[in-house]
Scaffold this active site. Sequence first.
Site, PDB file in Angstrom:
ATOM      1  N   LYS A   1      -4.248   0.906 -15.208  1.00  0.00           N
ATOM      2  CA  LYS A   1      -4.847   1.838 -16.150  1.00  0.00           C
ATOM      3  C   LYS A   1      -3.722   2.591 -16.846  1.00  0.00           C
ATOM      4  O   LYS A   1      -3.180   3.559 -16.317  1.00  0.00           O
ATOM      5  CB  LYS A   1      -5.776   2.796 -15.393  1.00  0.00           C
TER       6      LYS A   1
ATOM      7  N   GLU B   1       3.408   9.522  -6.534  1.00  0.00           N
ATOM      8  CA  GLU B   1       4.726   9.979  -6.972  1.00  0.00           C
ATOM      9  C   GLU B   1       4.478  11.034  -8.034  1.00  0.00           C
ATOM     10  O   GLU B   1       4.041  10.736  -9.140  1.00  0.00           O
ATOM     11  CB  GLU B   1       5.546   8.815  -7.528  1.00  0.00           C
TER      12      GLU B   1
ATOM     13  N   CYS C   1      10.174  13.304 -14.411  1.00  0.00           N
ATOM     14  CA  CYS C   1       9.891  14.151 -13.249  1.00  0.00           C
ATOM     15  C   CYS C   1      11.104  14.389 -12.365  1.00  0.00           C
ATOM     16  O   CYS C   1      11.127  15.338 -11.582  1.00  0.00           O
ATOM     17  CB  CYS C   1       8.742  13.571 -12.435  1.00  0.00           C
TER      18      CYS C   1
ATOM     19  N   GLU D   1       6.896  23.031 -13.118  1.00  0.00           N
ATOM     20  CA  GLU D   1       7.418  21.886 -13.859  1.00  0.00           C
ATOM     21  C   GLU D   1       7.054  22.036 -15.331  1.00  0.00           C
ATOM     22  O   GLU D   1       5.872  22.069 -15.693  1.00  0.00           O
ATOM     23  CB  GLU D   1       6.843  20.580 -13.312  1.00  0.00           C
TER      24      GLU D   1
END
Length: 489
Positions: free
Chosen positions: A181, A255, A289, A387
Amino acid sequence: MTEGAVSSHDRLYIGGDWAAPAGDDRIEVVSPVTEEVIATVPAGSRMDIDRAVAAAHAALISNPWASTTLEDRIALLERLRDLLVKHSDELAQVITEEMGCPISQSRAIQVVNPVRILEGYIEAARQYPFRSVRRSEHGQALVLREPVGVVAGVVPWNVPLSLTMQKLVPALLTGCTIVLKPSPETPLDAYVVARLLEEAGCPPGVVNIVPADRDVSEYLISHPGVAKVTFTGSSAAGRRIAELCGQDLRRVTLELGGKSAAVVLPDADLDLTVEALRLGSFRNNGQICTLKTRLVVPAGLQDEFIDRLGGMLDTMVIGDPRDTSTQIGPLVSERQRTQVEGYIEAGLAEGGRLVRGGGRPDIDRGWFVEPTVFADVDPDATIAQREIFGPVVAVIPYAHEEEAIAIANNSTYGLNGAVFTTDLERGLGVARRMETGTVELNGSPAGFQAPMGGVKYSGVGREFGREGLDPFVELKSIGVPPAIADSLA
């Protein structure tokens, strides 16, 4: 793809065919440079997911995939590797168009790393103990590692091809089948992958690709025909996926996000350090990330460090990511830019000293944010804890090594980190005390045979190397008579 051109895809890749979608909904891909629609693709529905999972399940148990050997699977992936290399420039241009990564980085990273990931997994698979014999005084067993089943791979927008390979390759090597996806922001490279899989001779149903929005994605993740979910994305989304998978005790690898610290020790080579942060903190327009966005620096070196960092940023051209000279392009979407600008405002409101950037560059169109540096940042400030996913870093001064380690570990995340020093033994000592899945010493990468993943809110499980194959297999022990144990090893 030329500016203003719209490239429409009308089909989904299901069961080895280009299948018409069940519904009429479309996903628009918007250029982060021109702010215009450059392509549309079908928005997969629940019915499309049902078809894709059914095709994957059928391939798992009844078509030639069910009886392939490891060498057969490796041969397929090696053909795919060759095609990825052959079409690397096409893929680089597609990724730059759909999400704004500078073309020089797309060519050097976005299409090179997927090939390295693929090759790394093949190397790991050749050494993987798919079958072994265990002996004890109480018995002996043939231990098998068999495919876990149908995998749902959910891919984000920031490095879409690399993350597609991180999901697809270990699934196929272990004998699983997969429904991929792609992100609504970046579905176009997945269409290229589907075409290349066809050309490589992928059997029908082994790989199925269905772009979809959030509600349909959740339907895939919780589908009873899915045995395992592998996801890369935000920690908030990861918690939701873990919740959905937990309801059915479905296997899941996550992750997730990061707020990685680079600890600069007093004896560090500042020129080496700052140059490593060019890509270590700012590549892909700050949308990775693992980037080091907390720069933990001796208080006495903070001003010198910031001067050198600013000098390095002066060499990073901001502009159209299709220009080979550009090193900082736009953010992926208007929503992402708004979020990043909100964090910059929070940094100012909480007393961070803005020493560079903080606004938008003088560019007429596109979702650009200037590379931004805050100094004297409180370790507990919003910009040091959340973040941001944009070209924004926080410089945090420290007085002594113990404080530096405490600052590095003062985070709900633990995905990546770095230590810079000329004393490598000292650097290793600091690295071992950092609460994170990976640490890079003086900018040294860990490579694709080392397990990669996070602790705390940065995820569950590992990818790459042998450890990256483990989540895709189910262990089975068969007790066997001593007479045949040796022949089975």
